[in-house]
Motif scaffolding. Sequence first.
Motif, PDB file in Angstrom:
ATOM      1  N   CYS A 152      -6.076   6.738   2.216  1.00  0.00           N
ATOM      2  CA  CYS A 152      -4.906   5.867   2.310  1.00  0.00           C
ATOM      3  C   CYS A 152      -5.168   4.707   3.258  1.00  0.00           C
ATOM      4  O   CYS A 152      -5.698   4.885   4.360  1.00  0.00           O
ATOM      5  N   ALA A 153      -4.761   3.526   2.820  1.00  0.00           N
ATOM      6  CA  ALA A 153      -4.788   2.336   3.659  1.00  0.00           C
ATOM      7  C   ALA A 153      -3.335   1.888   3.852  1.00  0.00           C
ATOM      8  O   ALA A 153      -2.411   2.690   3.808  1.00  0.00           O
ATOM      9  N   ILE A 154      -3.123   0.612   4.059  1.00  0.00           N
ATOM     10  CA  ILE A 154      -1.766   0.047   4.056  1.00  0.00           C
ATOM     11  C   ILE A 154      -1.727  -0.970   2.924  1.00  0.00           C
ATOM     12  O   ILE A 154      -1.206  -0.700   1.869  1.00  0.00           O
ATOM     13  N   ALA A 155      -2.309  -2.132   3.160  1.00  0.00           N
ATOM     14  CA  ALA A 155      -2.457  -3.127   2.103  1.00  0.00           C
ATOM     15  C   ALA A 155      -3.954  -3.390   1.961  1.00  0.00           C
ATOM     16  O   ALA A 155      -4.514  -4.201   2.694  1.00  0.00           O
ATOM     17  N   PRO A 156      -4.653  -2.703   1.059  1.00  0.00           N
ATOM     18  CA  PRO A 156      -6.120  -2.729   1.036  1.00  0.00           C
ATOM     19  C   PRO A 156      -6.751  -3.979   0.464  1.00  0.00           C
ATOM     20  O   PRO A 156      -7.969  -4.057   0.340  1.00  0.00           O
ATOM     21  N   GLY A 157      -5.961  -4.964   0.085  1.00  0.00           N
ATOM     22  CA  GLY A 157      -6.539  -6.211  -0.396  1.00  0.00           C
ATOM     23  C   GLY A 157      -7.343  -6.038  -1.661  1.00  0.00           C
ATOM     24  O   GLY A 157      -6.860  -5.483  -2.644  1.00  0.00           O
ATOM     25  N   ASP A 158      -8.606  -6.479  -1.631  1.00  0.00           N
ATOM     26  CA  ASP A 158      -9.445  -6.418  -2.823  1.00  0.00           C
ATOM     27  C   ASP A 158      -9.966  -5.018  -3.121  1.00  0.00           C
ATOM     28  O   ASP A 158     -10.477  -4.772  -4.214  1.00  0.00           O
ATOM     29  N   LEU A 159      -9.854  -4.107  -2.154  1.00  0.00           N
ATOM     30  CA  LEU A 159     -10.281  -2.734  -2.409  1.00  0.00           C
ATOM     31  C   LEU A 159      -9.264  -2.046  -3.307  1.00  0.00           C
ATOM     32  O   LEU A 159      -8.069  -2.305  -3.233  1.00  0.00           O
ATOM     33  N   ASN A 160      -9.734  -1.166  -4.166  1.00  0.00           N
ATOM     34  CA  ASN A 160      -8.816  -0.468  -5.059  1.00  0.00           C
ATOM     35  C   ASN A 160      -9.397   0.886  -5.425  1.00  0.00           C
ATOM     36  O   ASN A 160     -10.525   1.206  -5.095  1.00  0.00           O
ATOM     37  N   GLY A 161      -8.598   1.678  -6.108  1.00  0.00           N
ATOM     38  CA  GLY A 161      -9.031   3.001  -6.520  1.00  0.00           C
ATOM     39  C   GLY A 161      -8.492   4.075  -5.591  1.00  0.00           C
ATOM     40  O   GLY A 161      -7.767   3.801  -4.633  1.00  0.00           O
ATOM     41  N   PRO A 162      -8.832   5.331  -5.860  1.00  0.00           N
ATOM     42  CA  PRO A 162      -8.276   6.445  -5.088  1.00  0.00           C
ATOM     43  C   PRO A 162      -8.709   6.480  -3.632  1.00  0.00           C
ATOM     44  O   PRO A 162      -8.113   7.193  -2.838  1.00  0.00           O
ATOM     45  N   LEU A 163      -9.745   5.708  -3.261  1.00  0.00           N
ATOM     46  CA  LEU A 163     -10.149   5.640  -1.854  1.00  0.00           C
ATOM     47  C   LEU A 163      -9.568   4.423  -1.144  1.00  0.00           C
ATOM     48  O   LEU A 163      -9.971   4.097  -0.022  1.00  0.00           O
ATOM     49  N   ALA A 164      -8.597   3.767  -1.769  1.00  0.00           N
ATOM     50  CA  ALA A 164      -7.934   2.618  -1.143  1.00  0.00           C
ATOM     51  C   ALA A 164      -6.476   2.572  -1.591  1.00  0.00           C
ATOM     52  O   ALA A 164      -6.008   1.585  -2.156  1.00  0.00           O
ATOM     53  N   LEU A 165      -5.761   3.658  -1.333  1.00  0.00           N
ATOM     54  CA  LEU A 165      -4.366   3.741  -1.776  1.00  0.00           C
ATOM     55  C   LEU A 165      -3.457   2.925  -0.868  1.00  0.00           C
ATOM     56  O   LEU A 165      -3.474   3.105   0.352  1.00  0.00           O
ATOM     57  N   PRO A 166      -2.632   2.061  -1.429  1.00  0.00           N
ATOM     58  CA  PRO A 166      -1.676   1.301  -0.621  1.00  0.00           C
ATOM     59  C   PRO A 166      -0.466   2.161  -0.278  1.00  0.00           C
ATOM     60  O   PRO A 166      -0.159   3.143  -0.964  1.00  0.00           O
TER      61      PRO A 166
END
Length: 241
Positions: free
Chosen positions: A187-201
Amino acid sequence: MYHSVADTDPADDPYDITVTPARLDAQLTWLRRRGLRGVSTAELLEAYRRGQADGLVGLTFDDGYADFLDHAVPLLHHHDCTATVFVLPGRLGGDNAWDPLGPRKPLLDADGIRRAAEQGMEVASHGLTHVDLTRADDQALRREVADSRSALADLTGQGVGGFCYPYGHADPRVLAAVRAAGYTYACAIAPGDLNGPLALPRIHIGQRDTALRLRLKQVTGGPRGRALRPGHIPFPAAVTA
C-alpha cells in the motif's frame, strides 16, 4: 487509510493522523448504513480476484499504535468489520519517534501484535523502523523490507503478505525489493506512475471526515489518493471483477 484512534486535542495532532473513537464509530456506522463492510486488504484483494468485492471497503491502520488494540479493534468488531494493521517489528513497544512535531504515541509490543492477529485483524509490515525507503541504501532497504516480514511471521506464526511504504514513498527500486521479499501486495498513498498490487492507492481518513466529506471522498477518490476500481490492478485475465 487510518493511523491512530484516541481522544486527542486537534492542536496536538499536527499530522492529522488521529481520529477519536467516537468519530471512528460514526464513520463505520456511515459505511454499514450504506451496505458497505470494512475488511482487511488481504480479504479485499482475494474477494476482488473472485469477482466478489462489491460492498467491501479495505481498512488500513498505519504504524501499529497501541490504541489500535484499545480503541479500533472493539469498534471494528462491533460493526462486523476487520482491518489491516501495518506494524513496525523493529520498534516493538516503542513510540513514533519519526514524527518530530507530534506527541509521542506508544506502539504495539509483541504481545499486542499477537493479540491483534488473534482477534481477526491482518498484521502486515510497515518496515522495521519507519524510514523513507527511497532514501535507504540497498542493504538497509533489504533489511527494512525482508527482515520485517520474517520477524512478523515468527512473531505471529502466520504468513505476512502485505507491506505499507513508510510515508507512502515508493519508487521502482523499492517496489522491486518488496516483490523480491515475497509480498503479494503493498500500500502507498498516491503512487503516481507506479501501479499494480504492489502500489495500491489509498484515501486518507481523518477526524474532520464527517458523513458529507466521506461521501465526497467516496465519489472523487479523495485528495490524497484514488479509489480502488477495476482496471487499476492488473490481475490475471481469467479473473473478472
